[in-house]
Design an enzyme around this catalytic site. Structure first.
Site, PDB file in Angstrom:
ATOM      1  CB  ALA A 176      -0.944   0.008   1.202  1.00 53.47           C
ATOM      2  CB  THR A 177       4.122   2.208   1.488  1.00 57.39           C
ATOM      3  OG1 THR A 177       3.718   2.075   2.851  1.00 57.39           O
ATOM      4  CG2 THR A 177       5.087   3.378   1.374  1.00 57.39           C
ATOM      5  CG  ASN A 204      -3.088   3.753  10.338  1.00 54.64           C
ATOM      6  OD1 ASN A 204      -3.572   4.824   9.956  1.00 54.64           O
ATOM      7  ND2 ASN A 204      -1.930   3.692  10.962  1.00 54.64           N
ATOM      8  CD  GLN A 243      -5.274  -1.326   9.006  1.00 57.50           C
ATOM      9  OE1 GLN A 243      -6.003  -2.258   9.333  1.00 57.50           O
ATOM     10  NE2 GLN A 243      -4.003  -1.280   9.385  1.00 57.50           N
ATOM     11  CB  ALA A 263      -1.222  -9.197  -0.040  1.00 55.10           C
ATOM     12  CG  HIS A 264       1.086  -7.023   5.220  1.00 53.82           C
ATOM     13  ND1 HIS A 264       1.099  -6.701   6.558  1.00 53.82           N
ATOM     14  CD2 HIS A 264       1.318  -5.880   4.547  1.00 53.82           C
ATOM     15  CE1 HIS A 264       1.340  -5.406   6.696  1.00 53.82           C
ATOM     16  NE2 HIS A 264       1.465  -4.886   5.486  1.00 53.82           N
ATOM     17  CB  THR A 324      11.117  -9.638 -12.174  1.00 51.74           C
ATOM     18  OG1 THR A 324      12.127  -9.330 -13.145  1.00 51.74           O
ATOM     19  CG2 THR A 324      10.704 -11.102 -12.299  1.00 51.74           C
ATOM     20  CB  CYS A 380       4.499   2.725   9.757  1.00 50.33           C
ATOM     21  SG  CYS A 380       3.881   1.499   8.597  1.00 50.33           S
TER      22      CYS A 380
END
Length: 387
Positions: free
Chosen positions: A74-75, A159, A187, A208-209, A247, A332
C-alpha cells in the site's frame, strides 16, 4: 498460555492455504518461472498464475482485471497514485496551481507523500481535522474544494482507530468537480465489503498482508474509463502497462490471489465472529474504569479496538504486556516515543495519547485468548495504577 497475538491491524499471519500456494511456486517442481518469459511453457504457466491472481484481486474489489496494477504494498500504491497523478498533471501544465485535500490522521505513507509534493512541487495541501470521534465528514471535503483541487486522498479505515470514512458520499460530492478521488484501503479490504464502482473511486490502494496474504505485495486500482493518467515511479521494462516496472514475484502474487479468494468466501462469517470477540474484549477491560474508547464506537471496522487508560504511563504499560502482543498505534511509527498524532488530533491529552493501545482481533483469535487478554491487561493496569 505463553503469549497471544492481538495486533492483526499491523499484519496478519498467512492463511495456511496461502502459505501452501506460495510454497508451490518456489522450487523447480513448482510454478517458479518469470511471468515475463514468453519463450517457454514455464513462463507461460507463471504468467497464467499471475493473471489468475489479478482476477481474484479484481473480483474482491469489484474492478476490471485491467485496472489492477501490482505494487510492493500500500505504501508504494499510495506513492504511485498521488505522486504519479500530480506528475502527470505537471507534464501537461508545468506552472498550473494544484491543490490536494487529505486529512491530518492519514497514514504516514500519505502524509509524507503530500509533504514531499508541498516542498518540491509547490502543491497546496489542505489537511482536514477529524472530529472527536475520529471521523472526517463529507461536508469538510465540500467546503475545502477550490478550483485548483486536483485530488482528494483519504483512507477508508483509519489504521489506528478503525474508524470508517463515508467514501461514497465524498465521491458523490466530487461528481460535480474535476478532482479525482484516491482511497487508501489497506485497512478496509478484507474487513468490509469494498466495491470500487459502488464507492465511485478513481484509485484505491490495497495491501495483501492486511488480510492473511504475504508481505511485500499489493495493488493499486486505477480506473480505466476514463483512464486516470499516472507517471510511473519505477522505471525499467515497462511492466504493468508502463505504470510499474519490475519482475513480478509469482509466488507472492499467487498468495495474494488466494488470500483474496478466501476473503471473498469468508468475509461475512469472519466479520461477525471478530466483532463478537472485539466487543467481548471491550466489555472485559472497560470494567477497570477510566478507560476511553478512541474513535467512534459504532462507525468502525469489527477488528479494531483503540483504548486509552487514565493514570497509567503508556511506555511502561506497553512494556509490561509481554504476554499480549498489541501496539501503541501504527506499526510504522511504533518506535516513536511521541504520543500518537492520531490520538492528539482527536483531542486526547498527552497522557491519554501516550497510554493508548491498539488491540486488533483476527481470523485466528479465540475466545480463550480474549479472556486471557482481559485478565492480563486488567492485572497490569491495576498494578501500574497502585504505583
Amino acid at each position: 498460555m505463553k503469549s497471544i497475538y492481538l495486533d492483526y491491524a499491523a499484519t496478519t499471519p498467512c492463511a495456511p492455504e496461502v502459505a501452501d500456494a506460495i510454497a508451490a511456486c518456489l522450487t523447480l517442481e513448482g510454478n517458479f518461472a518469470n511471468p515475463a518469459s514468453r519463450s517457454h511453457r514455464y513462463g507461460w504457466q507463471a504468467e497464467q498464475a499471475v493473471e489468475t491472481a489479478r482476477g481474484q484481486v479484481a473480483s474482491l474489489i469489484g474492478a476490471d482485471t485491467r485496472e489492477i496494477v501490482w505494487t510492493s504494498g500500500a505504501t508504494e500504491s499510495n506513492n504511485l497514485a498521488v505522486k504519479g497523478f500530480v506528475e502527470a498533471l505537471r507534464r501537461e501544465q508545468p506552472q498550473a496551481p494544484l491543490h490536494i485535500i487529505t486529512s491530518a490522521i492519514e497514514h504516514k505513507a500519505i502524509l509524507d507523500t503530500v509533504a514531499y509534493l508541498e516542498a518540491w512541487h509547490k502543491v497546496d495541501v489542505t489537511y482536514l481535522a477529524p472530529n472527536a470521534d475520529g471521523l472526517i465528514q463529507p461536508t469538510q471535503v465540500a467546503d475545502a474544494l477550490t478550483e485548483n483541487t486536483c485530488l482528494v486522498t483519504l483512507m477508508a479505515v483509519n489504521n489506528e482507530l478503525g474508524t470508517m470514512t463515508d467514501i461514497p458520499a465524498i465521491a458523490n460530492i466530487l461528481k460535480r468537480h474535476k478532482a479525482l478521488l484516491h482511497v487508501d484501503a489497506a485497512q478496509a479490504v478484507g474487513k468490509l465489503e469494498v466495491n470500487v464502482n459502488d464507492w465511485g473511486v478513481d484509485m484505491l490502494s490495497v495491501s495483501a498482508h492486511k488480510f492473511y496474504g504475504p508481505k511485500g505485495i499489493g495493488a493499486l486500482y486505477v480506473r480505466r474509463d476514463p483512464q486516470v493518467p499516472l507517471v510511473s515511479q519505477i522505471h525499467g521494462g515497462g511492466h504493468e502497462r508502463g505504470m510499474r516496472s519490475g519482475t513480478l514475484p509469482t509466488h507472492q502474487l499467487v498468495g495474494f490471489g488466494e488470500a483474496a479468494r478466501l476473503v471473498s468466501e469468508q468475509l461475512a462469517m469472519d466479520e461477525a465472529r471478530i466483532r463478537e470477540l472485539r466487543d467481548r474484549l471491550w466489555a472485559g477491560i472497560s470494567e477497570l474504569g477510566d478507560v476511553w474508547i478512541n474513535g467512534h464506537p459504532e462507525a468502525r471496522v469489527a477488528n479494531h479496538l483503540n483504548v486509552s487508560f487514565a493514570a497509567v504511563d503508556g511506555e511502561i504499560l506497553l512494556a509490561s504486556l509481554a504476554k499480549v502482543a498489541v501496539s501503541s498505534g501504527s506499526a510504522c511509527t511504533s518506535a516513536s516515543v511521541e504520543p500518537s498524532y492520531v490520538l492528539k488530533a482527536i483531542g486526547r491529552s498527552d497522557q491519554l495519547a501516550h497510554a493508548g493501545l491498539r488491540l486488533s482481533v483476527g481470523r485466528y483469535t479465540t475466545e480463550e485468548e480474549i479472556d486471557f487478554a482481559i485478565t492480563e491487561i486488567s492485572r497490569v493496569v491495576s498494578l501500574l495504577r497502585k504505583q
